[in-house]
Design an enzyme around this catalytic site. Structure first.
Site, short mmCIF file in Angstrom:
data_model
loop_
_atom_site.label_atom_id
_atom_site.label_comp_id
_atom_site.label_asym_id
_atom_site.label_seq_id
_atom_site.Cartn_x
_atom_site.Cartn_y
_atom_site.Cartn_z
N HIS A 34 0.75 -1.30 -0.08
CA HIS A 34 0.17 -0.16 0.24
C HIS A 34 0.90 1.19 0.08
O HIS A 34 2.03 1.04 0.00
CB HIS A 34 -1.11 -0.26 1.11
N GLY A 36 1.78 3.15 2.17
CA GLY A 36 2.90 3.10 3.37
C GLY A 36 4.23 2.38 2.72
O GLY A 36 5.46 2.95 3.06
N HIS A 37 4.07 1.17 2.09
CA HIS A 37 5.16 0.33 1.60
C HIS A 37 5.87 1.35 0.53
O HIS A 37 7.21 1.51 0.39
CB HIS A 37 4.83 -0.90 1.00
N GLY A 147 8.81 1.16 8.70
CA GLY A 147 7.79 2.10 9.09
C GLY A 147 7.76 2.31 10.59
O GLY A 147 7.82 1.21 11.28
N LYS A 149 4.80 2.72 12.24
CA LYS A 149 3.87 2.32 12.68
C LYS A 149 4.21 1.10 13.78
O LYS A 149 3.60 1.08 14.79
CB LYS A 149 2.80 1.82 11.88
N GLN A 153 8.82 -2.73 16.81
CA GLN A 153 9.92 -3.52 15.97
C GLN A 153 10.84 -2.52 15.55
O GLN A 153 11.98 -3.11 15.62
CB GLN A 153 8.89 -3.94 14.77
N MET A 184 -2.10 3.25 7.73
CA MET A 184 -2.00 2.22 6.55
C MET A 184 -1.37 0.72 7.11
O MET A 184 -0.39 0.92 7.90
CB MET A 184 -1.42 2.57 5.37
O1 PAF Z 1 6.95 -5.29 9.32
C1 PAF Z 1 7.08 -6.06 8.58
O2 PAF Z 1 6.37 -6.06 7.65
C2 PAF Z 1 7.66 -7.34 9.08
O3 PAF Z 1 7.69 -7.68 10.52
C3 PAF Z 1 9.20 -7.38 8.58
C4 PAF Z 1 10.11 -6.22 9.19
C5 PAF Z 1 9.17 -7.37 7.07
C6 PAF Z 1 9.83 -8.82 8.81
O4 PAF Z 1 9.11 -9.88 8.43
#
Ligand code: PAF
Length: 287
Positions: A34, A36-37, A147, A149, A153, A184
């Protein structure tokens, strides 16, 4: 744009780039792109000479009973979208090559993985750090873009990168939102029409906490109650957590300040959504 599947071909491609003295930015994704990516890809294109986007639905970051099987996938559309950006390689490894015989090794970051999402999803971050470590080793990036969001992570990956002495610049991209404020996410595809309406309550709750903070409220417990009331005003919503934390240590704050992040995880129907924001303003989260 090239599409590369074998791990060895990906590494060879990266080694050629490094040999020429050029730079690589990696955007790790699980696909179903989307806006965001696409914003992450554009930022990566501004950072480095070459952009590698990995697309891999990482089974080991899903616990049994989570949404691995339902996770939305559309490689054809993802390929088209990535090809329209300045992406050199779409790296699509196979499960069997990434985790030969299940893969016996896991990379685990202690401490900050035990709070927030780690309470509900105790094995999740180990799955994330393991795959990201592998992607770093395979693609050899100078930069990796994630991201904000997934704010926890990002903190966990920064910590892993420091602890394992990788010379990789971990770059966060501000949350990209729909016009009504919903962050998103590929998982938004799970929401029914009504749930989609309810889902904007996360952003509404963040905005409301910001307004209270701006009006002088600093007591975290009081801010949390206000946020809870805003969220629960929507019938399909249940709360996983509402936390006011330090942006780096993720330690809970009793008194909020400008560096405090409000982090939310809720279920709308059966879909788990997360969101976050600084209380003071929308400043980018710093390293
Ligand atoms: O954020 C994500 O989409 C996933 O956690 C990632 C960083 C690609 C690892 O699989």
């Amino acid at each position: 744009m090239q599409i590369i599947h074998p791990l060895a071909d990906m590494t060879r491609w990266s080694e050629d780039v490094l040999f020429r003295g050029e730079t690589i930015a990696l955007v790790p994704t699980m696909g179903y792109f989307h806006e965001g990516h696409l914003s992450l890809m554009r930022l990566a294109g501004r950072l480095a000479d070459h952009v590698v986007v990995s697309l891999f639905v990482n089974s080991i970051q899903f616990a049994p009973g989570e949404d691995l099987d339902q996770y939305p996938r559309d490689l054809e559309n993802d390929t088209r979208l990535a090809a329209n950006e300045k992406v050199d390689v779409l790296f699509v490894p196979s499960d069997s090559e990434m985790y030969e015989n299940g893969g016996a090794t896991r990379v685990r970051v202690e401490g900050i993985t035990a709070v927030l999402c780690g309470r509900q999803r105790p094995s999740h971050f180990e799955g994330v750090t393991t795959v990201v470590a592998k992607l770093f080793n395979i693609t050899k990036p100078h930069f990796a873009v994630f991201g904000e969001k997934d704010f926890q992570q990002l903190a966990v990956i920064r910590r892993m990168t420091r602890d394992l002495n990788w010379n990789i610049d971990i770059v966060g991209h501000p949350i990209v939102r729909e016009s009504d404020g919903l962050a998103m996410s590929s998982r938004n595809a799970y929401l029914s029409g009504e749930e989609r309406q309810s889902a904007c309550c996360l952003y509404r709750a963040i905005e409301q906490a910001r307004a209270s903070f701006a009006a002088g409220v600093r007591d975290a417990a009081r801010l949390q109650v206000e946020v809870r009331d805003t969220l629960l005003a929507n019938p399909d919503v249940s709360i996983d957590y509402i936390a006011l934390v330090d942006q780096h240590s993720l330690a809970e704050r009793e008194e909020a300040d400008a560096g405090t992040v409000l982090a939310l995880a809720v279920r709308v129907g059966t879909t788990r959504l997360i969101d976050n924001g600084f209380l003071a303003d929308d400043t980018e989260k710093s390293n």
